[in-house]
Design a protein around this motif. Structure first.
Motif, short mmCIF file in Angstrom:
data_model
loop_
_atom_site.label_atom_id
_atom_site.label_comp_id
_atom_site.label_asym_id
_atom_site.label_seq_id
_atom_site.Cartn_x
_atom_site.Cartn_y
_atom_site.Cartn_z
N UNK A 122 0.84 -1.19 0.00
CA UNK A 122 0.00 0.00 0.00
C UNK A 122 0.88 1.25 0.00
N UNK A 123 1.10 1.82 -1.20
CA UNK A 123 1.83 3.07 -1.25
C UNK A 123 0.83 4.21 -1.49
N UNK A 124 1.35 5.37 -1.88
CA UNK A 124 0.48 6.55 -1.90
C UNK A 124 0.94 7.53 -2.97
N UNK A 125 0.00 8.26 -3.51
CA UNK A 125 0.33 9.32 -4.49
C UNK A 125 1.20 10.40 -3.85
N UNK A 126 1.30 10.35 -2.55
CA UNK A 126 2.17 11.32 -1.86
C UNK A 126 3.61 11.22 -2.34
#
Ligand code: WQD
Length: 336
Positions: A122-126
């Protein structure tokens, strides 16, 4: 396949649990309940109509994770456990590097010990920081503007190093945009502790009267109506994206880094109006100064996930608001 779902009692995790069951997998939840409630487990059983196994513990406890991996003959790991509040990460960076980075190292070491090498993260557009343009593609430059985003970036780089050192590992990095919404049953949804940082849960609490008014952080951005534009994706679409990514790892046998977004941007005011339509409630708001670290626009180019996985988000902003409202307006009446 038996799939270890870390953080599986949380907001994203509980929806991923349902999607895994619906796809014929057997999820085993690992959760320390630091940001989730054990009551979610009973609701998952009510929704999936089957027993849901949960092991209470922390990914930082490598020996415990190894025991769980062996006990349940885990074939793949979907790793959602982690701290995720940007503001908190600025105030308490070490909590984020320990929980997120060290926790992932511990989990991967346990996986190595038992010979499990299929990993969905689970990564992020951040990790795109302030992108030079929109829509955002996976090959855009990466940067970070806070310890939370930095922890995600470091983990992505760790995973790349592991995949190089262990060619038998299969890794999928999924970069979430803005997950919102709730399962249509109304039994599970986002339930942040304290004052919500994010837009949708805050609006939902204004609609129920728990909060007096929404503060809109800036209406002077270079966007169509001056308020921030984001790519809101229904949490059930996001969950199904995880199942599609797991399937691709198992079938195609190559590593993936994919945006999970809709490709559509909506402004804060558009979300407010959509929620008023969905709830029949007026959402009072005031215009406040911009929030430090916020960017004007952030939305995905989702075409790679569609090409590689055959997956695309299908639920509309209206559905996201309707499902959020059903959860928010009914959650305090759900039998424990
Ligand atoms: C959305 C828009 C705000 C609250 C964050 C994390 C990201 C991901 C999702 C974990 C912005 C505006 C918000 C409010 C407002 N989390 N807003 N009043 O900041 O895009 O992303 O959550 O992976 O990593 O950075 O989401 O919901 O906080 O803000 O006006 O009370 O709503 O300015 O334009 P964000 P958000």
């Amino acid at each position: 396949m038996n799939v270890l779902l870390t953080g599986g009692a949380g907001y994203i995790g509980s929806h991923a649990c349902i999607a895994l069951v619906e796809a014929g997998h057997t999820p085993v939840i690992l959760d320390n309940f630091s940001n989730s409630q054990p009551a979610v487990l009973g609701r998952l059983q009510a929704i999936t109509k089957q027993a849901v196994t949960c092991e209470r513990g922390d990914v930082l406890d490598t020996e415990f994770v190894e025991v769980v991996l062996r006990k349940h003959a885990i074939g793949a790991v979907v790793h959602l456990a982690g701290a995720k509040a940007v503001g908190e990460s600025v105030a308490h960076p070490l909590k984020y590097y320990r929980n997120n980075v060290a926790g992932t190292v511990s989990l991967m070491q346990a996986m190595e010990s038992v010979g499990c090498g299929v990993f969905v993260f689970s990564s992020s557009a951040t990790v795109y920081g302030e992108a030079a343009s929109v829509p955002i593609r996976e090959d855009f430059a990466l940067s970070h503007t806070n310890p939370y985003g930095h922890s995600k970036l470091v983990i992505e780089q760790m995973l790349a190093a592991q995949a190089t050192a262990r060619p038998d590992w299969r890794v999928a990095v999924l970069r979430y945009f803005n997950p919102v919404g709730a399962h249509p049953s109304g039994l599970i949804g986002e339930d942040p502790k304290g004052v919500p940082n994010n837009l949708m849960p805050y609006i939902a609490q204004v609609a129920t009267g728990q909060r007096a008014a929404l503060q809109i952080f800036g209406d002077d951005y270079p966007t169509p109506d001056g308020t921030g534009v984001r790519d809101y994706i229904h949490v059930s679409d996001l969950a199904q994206g995880h199942v599609a990514a797991l399937g691709a790892l198992l079938q195609q046998g190559r590593n993936l880094t994919l945006n999970l977004g809709t490709g559509r941007g909506h402004s804060v005011l558009e979300v407010v109006r959509a929620f008023e339509q969905a709830s029949g409630r007026k959402i009072a708001y005031t215009i406040a100064p911009r929030r430090p670290g916020d960017i004007a626009q952030c939305y995905a180019d989702p075409s790679l996930a569609q090409a590689v996985l055959g997956w695309r988000a299908s639920r509309s902003l209206e559905e996201m608001c309707i499902d959020t409202w059903r959860w928010q307006s009914g959650k305090d009446t759900i039998a424990p």
